[in-house]
Design a protein around this motif. Structure first.
Motif, PDB file in Angstrom:
ATOM      1  N   GLN A  35       0.833  -1.209   0.000  1.00 23.55           N
ATOM      2  CA  GLN A  35       0.000   0.000   0.000  1.00 23.55           C
ATOM      3  C   GLN A  35       0.868   1.259   0.000  1.00 23.55           C
ATOM      4  OE1 GLN A  35      -2.282  -0.900   3.494  1.00 23.55           O
ATOM      5  NE2 GLN A  35      -3.889  -2.010   2.353  1.00 23.55           N
ATOM      6  N   LEU A  36       1.980   1.233   0.747  1.00 18.58           N
ATOM      7  CA  LEU A  36       2.892   2.380   0.731  1.00 18.58           C
ATOM      8  C   LEU A  36       3.517   2.568  -0.649  1.00 18.58           C
ATOM      9  CD1 LEU A  36       4.738   2.078   4.184  1.00 18.58           C
ATOM     10  CD2 LEU A  36       3.102   3.833   3.469  1.00 18.58           C
ATOM     11  N   ASN A  37       3.863   1.465  -1.305  1.00 18.87           N
ATOM     12  CA  ASN A  37       4.424   1.575  -2.654  1.00 18.87           C
ATOM     13  C   ASN A  37       3.395   2.134  -3.640  1.00 18.87           C
ATOM     14  OD1 ASN A  37       6.931   0.572  -1.878  1.00 18.87           O
ATOM     15  ND2 ASN A  37       6.312  -1.575  -2.251  1.00 18.87           N
ATOM     16  N   ASP A  38       2.129   1.757  -3.456  1.00 19.10           N
ATOM     17  CA  ASP A  38       1.065   2.306  -4.306  1.00 19.10           C
ATOM     18  C   ASP A  38       0.956   3.822  -4.109  1.00 19.10           C
ATOM     19  OD1 ASP A  38      -1.118   2.584  -5.979  1.00 19.10           O
ATOM     20  OD2 ASP A  38      -2.572   1.954  -4.450  1.00 19.10           O
ATOM     21  N   LEU A  39       1.057   4.248  -2.842  1.00 21.00           N
ATOM     22  CA  LEU A  39       1.008   5.686  -2.556  1.00 21.00           C
ATOM     23  C   LEU A  39       2.207   6.396  -3.178  1.00 21.00           C
ATOM     24  CD1 LEU A  39      -0.167   8.148  -1.118  1.00 21.00           C
ATOM     25  CD2 LEU A  39       1.053   7.422   0.957  1.00 21.00           C
ATOM     26  N   ARG A  40       3.388   5.800  -3.105  1.00 17.71           N
ATOM     27  CA  ARG A  40       4.580   6.418  -3.695  1.00 17.71           C
ATOM     28  C   ARG A  40       4.420   6.591  -5.210  1.00 17.71           C
ATOM     29  NH1 ARG A  40       7.417   2.968   0.150  1.00 17.71           N
ATOM     30  NH2 ARG A  40       8.538   4.277   1.672  1.00 17.71           N
ATOM     31  N   ARG A  41       3.854   5.586  -5.875  1.00 21.43           N
ATOM     32  CA  ARG A  41       3.674   5.676  -7.330  1.00 21.43           C
ATOM     33  C   ARG A  41       2.715   6.814  -7.693  1.00 21.43           C
ATOM     34  NH1 ARG A  41       3.888  -0.057  -6.985  1.00 21.43           N
ATOM     35  NH2 ARG A  41       1.612  -0.141  -6.779  1.00 21.43           N
ATOM     36  N   ARG A  42       1.653   6.949  -6.941  1.00 24.35           N
ATOM     37  CA  ARG A  42       0.700   8.030  -7.229  1.00 24.35           C
ATOM     38  C   ARG A  42       1.345   9.399  -7.028  1.00 24.35           C
ATOM     39  NH1 ARG A  42      -5.347   6.373  -5.046  1.00 24.35           N
ATOM     40  NH2 ARG A  42      -5.304   4.167  -5.660  1.00 24.35           N
ATOM     41  N   LEU A  43       2.145   9.515  -5.984  1.00 22.84           N
ATOM     42  CA  LEU A  43       2.794  10.803  -5.729  1.00 22.84           C
ATOM     43  C   LEU A  43       3.888  11.094  -6.748  1.00 22.84           C
ATOM     44  CD1 LEU A  43       3.076  10.583  -1.832  1.00 22.84           C
ATOM     45  CD2 LEU A  43       1.597  12.131  -3.131  1.00 22.84           C
ATOM     46  N   ALA A  44       4.566  10.056  -7.220  1.00 22.34           N
ATOM     47  CA  ALA A  44       5.675  10.256  -8.157  1.00 22.34           C
ATOM     48  C   ALA A  44       5.195  10.819  -9.493  1.00 22.34           C
ATOM     49  CB  ALA A  44       6.423   8.941  -8.378  1.00 22.34           C
ATOM     50  N   VAL A  45       3.938  10.589  -9.839  1.00 16.43           N
ATOM     51  CA  VAL A  45       3.401  11.132 -11.093  1.00 16.43           C
ATOM     52  C   VAL A  45       3.506  12.650 -11.101  1.00 16.43           C
ATOM     53  CG1 VAL A  45       1.327  11.344 -12.504  1.00 16.43           C
ATOM     54  CG2 VAL A  45       1.872   9.165 -11.409  1.00 16.43           C
ATOM     55  N   GLN A  46       3.372  13.283  -9.950  1.00 21.48           N
ATOM     56  CA  GLN A  46       3.458  14.741  -9.824  1.00 21.48           C
ATOM     57  C   GLN A  46       4.804  15.181  -9.229  1.00 21.48           C
ATOM     58  OE1 GLN A  46       1.233  16.829 -11.025  1.00 21.48           O
ATOM     59  NE2 GLN A  46      -0.162  15.178 -11.645  1.00 21.48           N
ATOM     60  N   ASP A  47       5.826  14.332  -9.367  1.00 25.51           N
ATOM     61  CA  ASP A  47       7.179  14.640  -8.872  1.00 25.51           C
ATOM     62  C   ASP A  47       7.181  14.901  -7.365  1.00 25.51           C
ATOM     63  OD1 ASP A  47       8.245  14.383 -11.426  1.00 25.51           O
ATOM     64  OD2 ASP A  47       7.889  16.505 -11.892  1.00 25.51           O
ATOM     65  N   VAL A  48       6.419  14.109  -6.643  1.00 24.77           N
ATOM     66  CA  VAL A  48       6.359  14.210  -5.186  1.00 24.77           C
ATOM     67  C   VAL A  48       7.030  12.971  -4.602  1.00 24.77           C
ATOM     68  CG1 VAL A  48       4.863  14.412  -3.164  1.00 24.77           C
ATOM     69  CG2 VAL A  48       4.218  15.534  -5.318  1.00 24.77           C
ATOM     70  N   GLU A  49       7.948  13.185  -3.668  1.00 26.63           N
ATOM     71  CA  GLU A  49       8.665  12.085  -3.021  1.00 26.63           C
ATOM     72  C   GLU A  49       8.021  11.764  -1.671  1.00 26.63           C
ATOM     73  OE1 GLU A  49      13.160  13.097  -4.721  1.00 26.63           O
ATOM     74  OE2 GLU A  49      12.640  13.443  -2.619  1.00 26.63           O
ATOM     75  N   PHE A  50       7.920  10.478  -1.375  1.00 23.37           N
ATOM     76  CA  PHE A  50       7.397  10.046  -0.073  1.00 23.37           C
ATOM     77  C   PHE A  50       8.479   9.217   0.612  1.00 23.37           C
ATOM     78  CE2 PHE A  50       5.082   7.314   2.864  1.00 23.37           C
ATOM     79  CZ  PHE A  50       4.232   8.231   3.474  1.00 23.37           C
ATOM     80  N   ARG A  51       8.922   9.715   1.773  1.00 25.51           N
ATOM     81  CA  ARG A  51      10.000   9.050   2.498  1.00 25.51           C
ATOM     82  C   ARG A  51       9.574   8.831   3.949  1.00 25.51           C
ATOM     83  NH1 ARG A  51      14.959   9.263  -0.085  1.00 25.51           N
ATOM     84  NH2 ARG A  51      16.021   8.956   1.907  1.00 25.51           N
ATOM     85  N   VAL A  52       9.867   7.626   4.437  1.00 22.38           N
ATOM     86  CA  VAL A  52       9.641   7.311   5.852  1.00 22.38           C
ATOM     87  C   VAL A  52      10.817   7.865   6.648  1.00 22.38           C
ATOM     88  CG1 VAL A  52       9.356   5.467   7.550  1.00 22.38           C
ATOM     89  CG2 VAL A  52       8.315   5.250   5.276  1.00 22.38           C
ATOM     90  N   VAL A  53      10.518   8.582   7.745  1.00 23.82           N
ATOM     91  CA  VAL A  53      11.560   9.262   8.524  1.00 23.82           C
ATOM     92  C   VAL A  53      11.485   8.820   9.981  1.00 23.82           C
ATOM     93  CG1 VAL A  53      11.558  11.272   6.998  1.00 23.82           C
ATOM     94  CG2 VAL A  53      10.068  11.259   9.008  1.00 23.82           C
ATOM     95  N   ARG A  54      12.601   9.041  10.658  1.00 23.70           N
ATOM     96  CA  ARG A  54      12.636   8.866  12.112  1.00 23.70           C
ATOM     97  C   ARG A  54      12.347  10.221  12.742  1.00 23.70           C
ATOM     98  NH1 ARG A  54      17.953   5.594  13.860  1.00 23.70           N
ATOM     99  NH2 ARG A  54      16.920   5.952  15.884  1.00 23.70           N
ATOM    100  N   ASN A  55      11.396  10.257  13.652  1.00 22.61           N
ATOM    101  CA  ASN A  55      10.926  11.526  14.194  1.00 22.61           C
ATOM    102  C   ASN A  55      12.040  12.315  14.881  1.00 22.61           C
ATOM    103  OD1 ASN A  55       8.390  10.955  13.236  1.00 22.61           O
ATOM    104  ND2 ASN A  55       7.574  10.276  15.205  1.00 22.61           N
ATOM    105  N   THR A  56      12.924  11.652  15.605  1.00 20.39           N
ATOM    106  CA  THR A  56      13.987  12.381  16.311  1.00 20.39           C
ATOM    107  C   THR A  56      14.897  13.109  15.330  1.00 20.39           C
ATOM    108  OG1 THR A  56      15.296  10.322  16.331  1.00 20.39           O
ATOM    109  CG2 THR A  56      13.976  10.830  18.294  1.00 20.39           C
ATOM    110  N   LEU A  57      15.279  12.424  14.265  1.00 21.04           N
ATOM    111  CA  LEU A  57      16.133  13.055  13.263  1.00 21.04           C
ATOM    112  C   LEU A  57      15.361  14.124  12.470  1.00 21.04           C
ATOM    113  CD1 LEU A  57      18.022   9.908  11.881  1.00 21.04           C
ATOM    114  CD2 LEU A  57      18.748  11.500  13.686  1.00 21.04           C
ATOM    115  N   ALA A  58      14.083  13.859  12.191  1.00 21.32           N
ATOM    116  CA  ALA A  58      13.269  14.822  11.435  1.00 21.32           C
ATOM    117  C   ALA A  58      13.060  16.105  12.234  1.00 21.32           C
ATOM    118  CB  ALA A  58      11.934  14.192  11.079  1.00 21.32           C
ATOM    119  N   LEU A  59      12.903  15.986  13.549  1.00 23.70           N
ATOM    120  CA  LEU A  59      12.733  17.183  14.374  1.00 23.70           C
ATOM    121  C   LEU A  59      13.992  18.044  14.341  1.00 23.70           C
ATOM    122  CD1 LEU A  59      10.912  15.614  17.468  1.00 23.70           C
ATOM    123  CD2 LEU A  59       9.932  17.201  15.800  1.00 23.70           C
ATOM    124  N   ILE A  60      15.162  17.401  14.411  1.00 29.45           N
ATOM    125  CA  ILE A  60      16.419  18.156  14.357  1.00 29.45           C
ATOM    126  C   ILE A  60      16.564  18.852  13.004  1.00 29.45           C
ATOM    127  CG2 ILE A  60      18.927  17.948  14.405  1.00 29.45           C
ATOM    128  CD1 ILE A  60      18.547  15.549  16.304  1.00 29.45           C
TER     129      ILE A  60
END
Length: 255
Positions: A35-60
């Protein structure tokens, strides 16, 4: 090694947050890898990247990129959709994916330039038309008063052009009508002159008919005056004769 990996991850997230026009955080708990890969494909059509992040690193990374209220965006297992063009498209695709699949994907919030959007604001953003269409609508609203002003300014010129065109089209007919009008004016003037001569003739006849009457009156007045004058002469002659006879008698008496 672990520290170096974390440093690179923070720098990578910081760079993406700085370059993106919008970064939407979504909690994907309960979704499968497919399901996540399906979401990535839909977003990639509009040049949108979907990345899973670690919250601690993302906050920094978000704080170093100058973002505010970063805790709103990173809650639970978080994936971030980075959009580099129209900020409406990533929000629209995520909202459409949630509506069509009915999967438990929840939008936490988003960073759009210097603002931090709530989940409700992101859903509202998803309902807007695309950026190009919004610009077209805005330009249309801006050009409408200008178009109305040009129409008002051009209206007298257009009216004048229509009048001149009609004059050109009716040029021959207009000259004929002018000739007819001049002929009618001449006829009316001749008729008025004829009418004016008739009263003059009638006046002359009346004067001629009345002219002898004063002469007869003068003659009748002159006749009595002549009779009176002759009577006076006769009386004077009689008086002279009487005086002459009286003088003769006196002379005889004196002798």
């Amino acid at each position: 090694m672990v520290k170096e990996f974390k440093v690179k991850a923070v720098e990578d997230l910081k760079d993406r947050l700085s370059r993106s026009s919008i970064a939407i955080g979504a909690r994907f708990q309960g979704l499968t890898s497919q399901q996540l890969n399906d979401l990535r494909r839909r977003l990639a059509v509009q040049d949108v990247e979907f990345r899973v992040v670690r919250n601690t690193l993302a906050l920094i990374a978000a704080r170093e990129a100058g973002k505010t209220s970063v805790e709103v965006v990173f809650q639970g297992p978080t994936g971030v959709a980075f959009g580099y063009g129209d900020p409406i498209e990533p929000a629209r695709i995520l909202a459409e994916f949630i509506r069509s699949t009915r999967l438990p994907l929840e939008i936490n919030g988003a960073f759009m330039e210097s603002r931090t959007l709530s989940s409700d604001e992101v859903r509202t953003l998803a309902t807007l038309p695309p950026k190009d269409q919004l610009i077209a609508i805005l330009l249309g609203q801006m050009q409408a008063p200008i178009a109305q002003l040009l129409y008002v300014l051009n209206a007298p010129i257009q009216s004048l052009a229509i009048v001149l065109q009609r004059v050109v089209e009716n040029g021959d007919g207009g000259s004929a009508s002018e000739n007819d009008s001049s002929a009618s004016v001449e006829q009316s003037s001749e008729a008025s002159e004829a009418d004016s001569t008739e009263p003059e003739a009638s006046v002359a006849e009346e004067v001629a008919a009345e002219a002898p009457a004063p002469q007869e009156e003068v003659a009748s007045e002159a006749a009595p005056e002549e009779g009176v004058a002759s009577e006076d002469v006769a009386e004077e002659a009689a008086e002279q004769e009487e005086s002459g006879s009286a003088e003769a008698e006196e002379e005889e008496k004196s002798e």
